[in-house]
Motif scaffolding. Structure first.
Motif, PDB file in Angstrom:
ATOM      1  N   LEU A  88       0.799  -1.228   0.000  1.00 17.46           N
ATOM      2  CA  LEU A  88       0.000   0.000   0.000  1.00 17.46           C
ATOM      3  C   LEU A  88       0.826   1.270   0.000  1.00 17.46           C
ATOM      4  O   LEU A  88       0.319   2.335  -0.382  1.00 17.46           O
ATOM      5  CB  LEU A  88      -0.941   0.015   1.215  1.00 17.46           C
ATOM      6  N   GLY A  89       2.088   1.187   0.445  1.00 17.49           N
ATOM      7  CA  GLY A  89       2.865   2.399   0.580  1.00 17.49           C
ATOM      8  C   GLY A  89       2.322   3.274   1.685  1.00 17.49           C
ATOM      9  O   GLY A  89       1.718   2.810   2.653  1.00 17.49           O
ATOM     10  N   VAL A  90       2.504   4.591   1.537  1.00 13.25           N
ATOM     11  CA  VAL A  90       1.978   5.560   2.501  1.00 13.25           C
ATOM     12  C   VAL A  90       0.597   5.991   2.032  1.00 13.25           C
ATOM     13  O   VAL A  90       0.427   6.442   0.899  1.00 13.25           O
ATOM     14  CB  VAL A  90       2.904   6.789   2.630  1.00 13.25           C
ATOM     15  N   VAL A  91      -0.381   5.847   2.901  1.00  8.77           N
ATOM     16  CA  VAL A  91      -1.774   6.107   2.524  1.00  8.77           C
ATOM     17  C   VAL A  91      -1.962   7.577   2.174  1.00  8.77           C
ATOM     18  O   VAL A  91      -1.514   8.477   2.889  1.00  8.77           O
ATOM     19  CB  VAL A  91      -2.721   5.711   3.673  1.00  8.77           C
ATOM     20  N   GLN A  92      -2.624   7.842   1.037  1.00  4.96           N
ATOM     21  CA  GLN A  92      -2.940   9.192   0.596  1.00  4.96           C
ATOM     22  C   GLN A  92      -4.394   9.535   0.933  1.00  4.96           C
ATOM     23  O   GLN A  92      -5.188   8.668   1.310  1.00  4.96           O
ATOM     24  CB  GLN A  92      -2.719   9.312  -0.915  1.00  4.96           C
ATOM     25  N   GLU A  93      -4.743  10.802   0.771  1.00  3.32           N
ATOM     26  CA  GLU A  93      -6.105  11.234   1.047  1.00  3.32           C
ATOM     27  C   GLU A  93      -7.052  10.719  -0.045  1.00  3.32           C
ATOM     28  O   GLU A  93      -6.683  10.645  -1.215  1.00  3.32           O
ATOM     29  CB  GLU A  93      -6.182  12.768   1.102  1.00  3.32           C
ATOM     30  N   GLY A  94      -8.273  10.395   0.365  1.00  2.00           N
ATOM     31  CA  GLY A  94      -9.300  10.005  -0.591  1.00  2.00           C
ATOM     32  C   GLY A  94      -9.327   8.511  -0.851  1.00  2.00           C
ATOM     33  O   GLY A  94      -8.383   7.782  -0.551  1.00  2.00           O
ATOM     34  N   PRO A  95     -10.442   8.034  -1.422  1.00  2.00           N
ATOM     35  CA  PRO A  95     -10.595   6.603  -1.709  1.00  2.00           C
ATOM     36  C   PRO A  95      -9.621   6.141  -2.783  1.00  2.00           C
ATOM     37  O   PRO A  95      -9.285   6.876  -3.700  1.00  2.00           O
ATOM     38  CB  PRO A  95     -12.055   6.490  -2.166  1.00  2.00           C
TER      39      PRO A  95
ATOM     40  N   SER B  37       2.383   7.531  -2.982  1.00  2.00           N
ATOM     41  CA  SER B  37       2.267   6.686  -1.784  1.00  2.00           C
ATOM     42  C   SER B  37       3.439   5.723  -1.668  1.00  2.00           C
ATOM     43  O   SER B  37       3.911   5.446  -0.566  1.00  2.00           O
ATOM     44  CB  SER B  37       0.942   5.913  -1.816  1.00  2.00           C
ATOM     45  N   HIS B  38       3.936   5.214  -2.789  1.00  2.00           N
ATOM     46  CA  HIS B  38       5.030   4.246  -2.729  1.00  2.00           C
ATOM     47  C   HIS B  38       6.398   4.915  -2.628  1.00  2.00           C
ATOM     48  O   HIS B  38       7.294   4.390  -1.963  1.00  2.00           O
ATOM     49  CB  HIS B  38       4.985   3.325  -3.952  1.00  2.00           C
ATOM     50  N   LEU B  39       6.567   6.057  -3.281  1.00  2.00           N
ATOM     51  CA  LEU B  39       7.863   6.741  -3.224  1.00  2.00           C
ATOM     52  C   LEU B  39       7.942   7.746  -2.071  1.00  2.00           C
ATOM     53  O   LEU B  39       9.000   8.309  -1.807  1.00  2.00           O
ATOM     54  CB  LEU B  39       8.153   7.454  -4.543  1.00  2.00           C
ATOM     55  N   ARG B  40       6.781   7.970  -1.399  1.00  2.00           N
ATOM     56  CA  ARG B  40       6.694   8.864  -0.250  1.00  2.00           C
ATOM     57  C   ARG B  40       7.028  10.324  -0.601  1.00  2.00           C
ATOM     58  O   ARG B  40       7.413  11.110   0.257  1.00  2.00           O
ATOM     59  CB  ARG B  40       7.586   8.379   0.897  1.00  2.00           C
ATOM     60  N   ARG B  41       6.888  10.658  -1.871  1.00  2.00           N
ATOM     61  CA  ARG B  41       7.089  12.023  -2.347  1.00  2.00           C
ATOM     62  C   ARG B  41       6.575  12.092  -3.779  1.00  2.00           C
ATOM     63  O   ARG B  41       6.295  11.065  -4.391  1.00  2.00           O
ATOM     64  CB  ARG B  41       8.572  12.418  -2.315  1.00  2.00           C
ATOM     65  N   ARG B  42       6.459  13.324  -4.301  1.00  2.00           N
ATOM     66  CA  ARG B  42       6.064  13.499  -5.697  1.00  2.00           C
ATOM     67  C   ARG B  42       7.289  13.928  -6.488  1.00  2.00           C
ATOM     68  O   ARG B  42       7.661  15.097  -6.481  1.00  2.00           O
ATOM     69  CB  ARG B  42       4.950  14.522  -5.841  1.00  2.00           C
TER      70      ARG B  42
ATOM     71  N   ARG C  84      -0.028   4.547 -23.336  1.00  2.00           N
ATOM     72  CA  ARG C  84       0.208   3.145 -23.687  1.00  2.00           C
ATOM     73  C   ARG C  84      -1.005   2.289 -23.311  1.00  2.00           C
ATOM     74  O   ARG C  84      -1.362   1.362 -24.040  1.00  2.00           O
ATOM     75  CB  ARG C  84       1.469   2.638 -22.979  1.00  2.00           C
ATOM     76  N   LEU C  85      -1.625   2.593 -22.159  1.00  2.00           N
ATOM     77  CA  LEU C  85      -2.825   1.857 -21.764  1.00  2.00           C
ATOM     78  C   LEU C  85      -3.957   2.069 -22.770  1.00  2.00           C
ATOM     79  O   LEU C  85      -4.622   1.122 -23.195  1.00  2.00           O
ATOM     80  CB  LEU C  85      -3.279   2.304 -20.377  1.00  2.00           C
ATOM     81  N   HIS C  86      -4.175   3.320 -23.152  1.00  2.00           N
ATOM     82  CA  HIS C  86      -5.285   3.643 -24.044  1.00  2.00           C
ATOM     83  C   HIS C  86      -5.059   3.132 -25.457  1.00  2.00           C
ATOM     84  O   HIS C  86      -6.020   2.979 -26.222  1.00  2.00           O
ATOM     85  CB  HIS C  86      -5.516   5.155 -24.070  1.00  2.00           C
ATOM     86  N   SER C  87      -3.813   2.869 -25.815  1.00  2.00           N
ATOM     87  CA  SER C  87      -3.526   2.339 -27.148  1.00  2.00           C
ATOM     88  C   SER C  87      -3.751   0.831 -27.220  1.00  2.00           C
ATOM     89  O   SER C  87      -3.500   0.220 -28.259  1.00  2.00           O
ATOM     90  CB  SER C  87      -2.092   2.664 -27.556  1.00  2.00           C
ATOM     91  N   GLY C  88      -4.197   0.229 -26.121  1.00  2.00           N
ATOM     92  CA  GLY C  88      -4.519  -1.192 -26.121  1.00  2.00           C
ATOM     93  C   GLY C  88      -3.428  -2.089 -25.588  1.00  2.00           C
ATOM     94  O   GLY C  88      -3.557  -3.313 -25.641  1.00  2.00           O
ATOM     95  N   GLY C  89      -2.364  -1.514 -25.056  1.00  2.00           N
ATOM     96  CA  GLY C  89      -1.282  -2.324 -24.529  1.00  2.00           C
ATOM     97  C   GLY C  89      -1.619  -2.904 -23.168  1.00  2.00           C
ATOM     98  O   GLY C  89      -2.530  -2.445 -22.474  1.00  2.00           O
ATOM     99  N   THR C  90      -0.899  -3.940 -22.799  1.00  2.00           N
ATOM    100  CA  THR C  90      -1.034  -4.542 -21.469  1.00  2.00           C
ATOM    101  C   THR C  90       0.092  -4.009 -20.592  1.00  2.00           C
ATOM    102  O   THR C  90       1.262  -4.308 -20.838  1.00  2.00           O
ATOM    103  CB  THR C  90      -0.959  -6.082 -21.543  1.00  2.00           C
ATOM    104  N   GLN C  91      -0.269  -3.199 -19.629  1.00  2.00           N
ATOM    105  CA  GLN C  91       0.722  -2.552 -18.769  1.00  2.00           C
ATOM    106  C   GLN C  91       0.397  -2.843 -17.305  1.00  2.00           C
ATOM    107  O   GLN C  91      -0.763  -3.078 -16.950  1.00  2.00           O
ATOM    108  CB  GLN C  91       0.743  -1.037 -18.972  1.00  2.00           C
ATOM    109  N   SER C  92       1.408  -2.810 -16.452  1.00  2.00           N
ATOM    110  CA  SER C  92       1.241  -3.002 -15.021  1.00  2.00           C
ATOM    111  C   SER C  92       1.697  -1.753 -14.291  1.00  2.00           C
ATOM    112  O   SER C  92       2.660  -1.086 -14.703  1.00  2.00           O
ATOM    113  CB  SER C  92       2.068  -4.217 -14.557  1.00  2.00           C
ATOM    114  N   VAL C  93       1.002  -1.432 -13.207  1.00  2.00           N
ATOM    115  CA  VAL C  93       1.386  -0.265 -12.405  1.00  2.00           C
ATOM    116  C   VAL C  93       2.813  -0.421 -11.876  1.00  2.00           C
ATOM    117  O   VAL C  93       3.527   0.566 -11.699  1.00  2.00           O
ATOM    118  CB  VAL C  93       0.383  -0.059 -11.251  1.00  2.00           C
TER     119      VAL C  93
ATOM    120  N   VAL D 120       9.559   5.400 -12.682  1.00  2.00           N
ATOM    121  CA  VAL D 120       9.722   6.616 -11.875  1.00  2.00           C
ATOM    122  C   VAL D 120      10.933   6.487 -10.951  1.00  2.00           C
ATOM    123  O   VAL D 120      11.728   7.417 -10.819  1.00  2.00           O
ATOM    124  CB  VAL D 120       8.439   6.895 -11.061  1.00  2.00           C
ATOM    125  N   GLN D 121      11.084   5.335 -10.328  1.00  2.00           N
ATOM    126  CA  GLN D 121      12.224   5.121  -9.437  1.00  2.00           C
ATOM    127  C   GLN D 121      13.547   5.255 -10.201  1.00  2.00           C
ATOM    128  O   GLN D 121      14.507   5.855  -9.712  1.00  2.00           O
ATOM    129  CB  GLN D 121      12.133   3.731  -8.801  1.00  2.00           C
TER     130      GLN D 121
END
Length: 350
Positions: free
Chosen positions: A62-69, A286-291, A305-314, A321-322
Motif C-alpha cells: 500500500l505504501g503511505v496512505v494518501q487522502e481520498g478513496p 504513496s510508494h515513493l513517499r514524495r512526488r 500506452r494503456l489507451h492504445s490497447g497495450g497490457t501494462q502493469s502499475v 519513476v524510481q
C-alpha cells in the motif's frame, strides 16, 4: 455583497458501507462489521486468539496512505456487498491493476490482521490449501521414540510424539478457524489452477468447515496444530474446523479461463479497471513517499500506452519513476531505451 456559494455539499457515503477504500487503519477499535445473513451464520469453536499483523507486507503493498478513496465507487460497493453477504469476491482485470492489493487494503482498513496469501499454480490442491500432514516425519519420530524404550522412556508413554506437531494448516485452513473477526484470505490467480480446484472449493466455501481425517481418527479430543501464521498454533477439537465468522475471501483471476457456473454463483464479481491519471499519481506518491519531478510526464506516457490497447502493469510505472529519479540518471538515448524496456507492452511476450 458577497456571492453565495451555490456548490452542493459533498455527498456522504452510504450508511451501509463499512469499507471506504481509504486505506486508513482504525485509530481505536476496528469498525463493526454488519450482521451476516441467517444462512451465513457459523458456530465454530474454540475461538482463536487475535491474529498477528504484518505491517511490512502492508507497507510493501500500500505504501503511505494518501487522502481520498483508492477505488472507484462501484468497486467499493462490491467489496461492501461481499462483507455484508459473507461471500467471496471474484476479482478480475488485467495484470498489475491491483487485484491482490485489494486484500491488503481491506485487512488494513478494517483491522483484520495479517492477510493469508494462497498463491495458486497448476499443481495446487484443495488439501494443500487446507492442511498438510507429515506422515513420514511422524513415522520417523515414533520409531525414534520407540527405540528409546531401552531406557524406559517409551514404556510409560513419556515423550510420545504429539500428532499435532505433524499437522500444519494452510492459508485456507487457517482462514476457516474460529476467529472473533473474519480473516482475509487472498486466493491469488485461481485461473492458473488445475481444472478441478474451483469445483473442489465449492463445499468448503459454502459450509465454512472441513475435517482433518488424521485427527478425526485419533483418540485425542483436542490437538494443537501449526497454522499458516508464523509461530502460531491452534486447537482443533475432534478433527473438525468450522469458522465462527466467514473469512473475507478475495479470489483474483487474470481471465485466462472461465469458471463453472456453480462456482461463480457463490462469488460476487468485481471487475477492476486500470486506474485513472490522478489514481496513478497517488499510487506513485504513496510508494515513493514524495512526488518526484517529472512524474506527470511519465504518468501521461503510461496512460497513452494503456489507451492504445497495450497490457501494462502499475509496477512498470513505479519502476520507471524510481529509475528516472535516481541520482545521475540521464534522459538521453540510452536512458530512453531503459524507460522503453520498463514500460514495454507485456502482451507481446518480451
Amino acid at each position: 455583497m458577497t456571492e453565495q456559494d451555490t456548490s452542493a455539499p459533498p455527498v456522504p457515503p452510504p450508511a451501509w458501507r463499512v469499507f471506504h477504500a481509504t486505506g486508513k487503519s482504525p485509530a481505536g477499535d476496528p469498525p463493526a462489521l454488519p450482521e451476516p445473513p441467517p444462512w451465513r451464520v457459523f458456530a465454530g469453536s474454540p475461538v482463536q486468539p487475535e491474529p498477528p499483523d504484518d505491517a511490512q507486507a502492508t507497507r510493501r503493498r500500500l505504501g503511505v496512505v494518501q487522502e481520498g478513496p483508492q477505488l472507484r465507487e462501484e468497486e467499493i460497493d462490491a467489496v461492501n456487498a461481499a462483507l455484508l453477504l459473507r461471500r467471496p469476491l471474484l476479482v478480475t482485470g488485467p495484470p498489475g491493476v491491483g487485484k491482490s492489493t485489494l486484500a491488503y487494503l481491506i485487512a488494513h482498513e478494517l483491522g483484520l490482521g495479517r492477510v493469508l496469501p494462497w498463491s495458486i499454480v497448476s499443481r495446487t490442491t484443495l488439501r494443500g490449501g487446507l492442511y498438510e500432514y507429515d506422515a513420514i516425519g511422524r513415522a520417523q519420530a515414533i520409531a525414534a521414540w520407540r527405540a528409546g524404550g531401552e531406557t524406559g522412556a517409551a514404556a510409560d508413554g513419556a515423550g510420545a510424539p504429539d500428532l499435532g506437531d505433524f499437522v500444519t494448516l494452510g492459508p485456507l485452513g487457517t482462514a476457516l478457524l474460529a476467529h472473533a473477526r473474519p480473516r482475509v484470505l487472498l486466493v491469488d490467480e485461481l485461473d492458473k489452477s488445475d481444472i478441478d480446484l474451483p469445483n473442489d472449493l465449492l463445499h468448503v466455501l459454502e459450509n465454512g468447515s472441513y475435517d482433518i481425517p488424521e485427527l478425526v481418527r485419533s483418540s485425542v479430543g483436542e490437538v494443537s496444530v501449526f497454522t499458516d501464521d508464523p509461530q502460531r498454533r491452534a486447537v482443533i477439537e475432534a478433527g473438525r474446523v468450522e469458522c465462527a465468522e466467514f473469512p473475507v475471501v478475495v479470489i483474483t483471476s487474470n481471465g485466462e479461463r472461465e469458471f463453472p457456473a456453480a462456482f461463480r454463483r457463490r462469488c460476487l464479481p468485481l471487475e477492476m479497471r486500470p486506474p485513472g491519471r490522478e489514481q496513478l499519481i497517488s499510487i506513485v506518491v504513496s510508494h515513493l513517499r514524495r512526488r518526484p519531478e517529472g512524474v506527470s510526464a511519465l504518468v501521461d506516457e503510461f496512460e497513452q500506452r494503456l489507451h492504445s490497447g497495450g497490457t501494462q502493469s502499475v509496477d512498470q510505472l513505479l519502476n520507471a519513476v524510481q529509475l528516472t529519479t535516481a541520482d545521475g540518471f540521464q534522459d538521453d538515448e540510452d536512458g530512453r531505451k531503459l524507460i522503453e524496456m520498463l514500460l514495454r507492452d507485456l502482451s507481446k511476450g518480451r
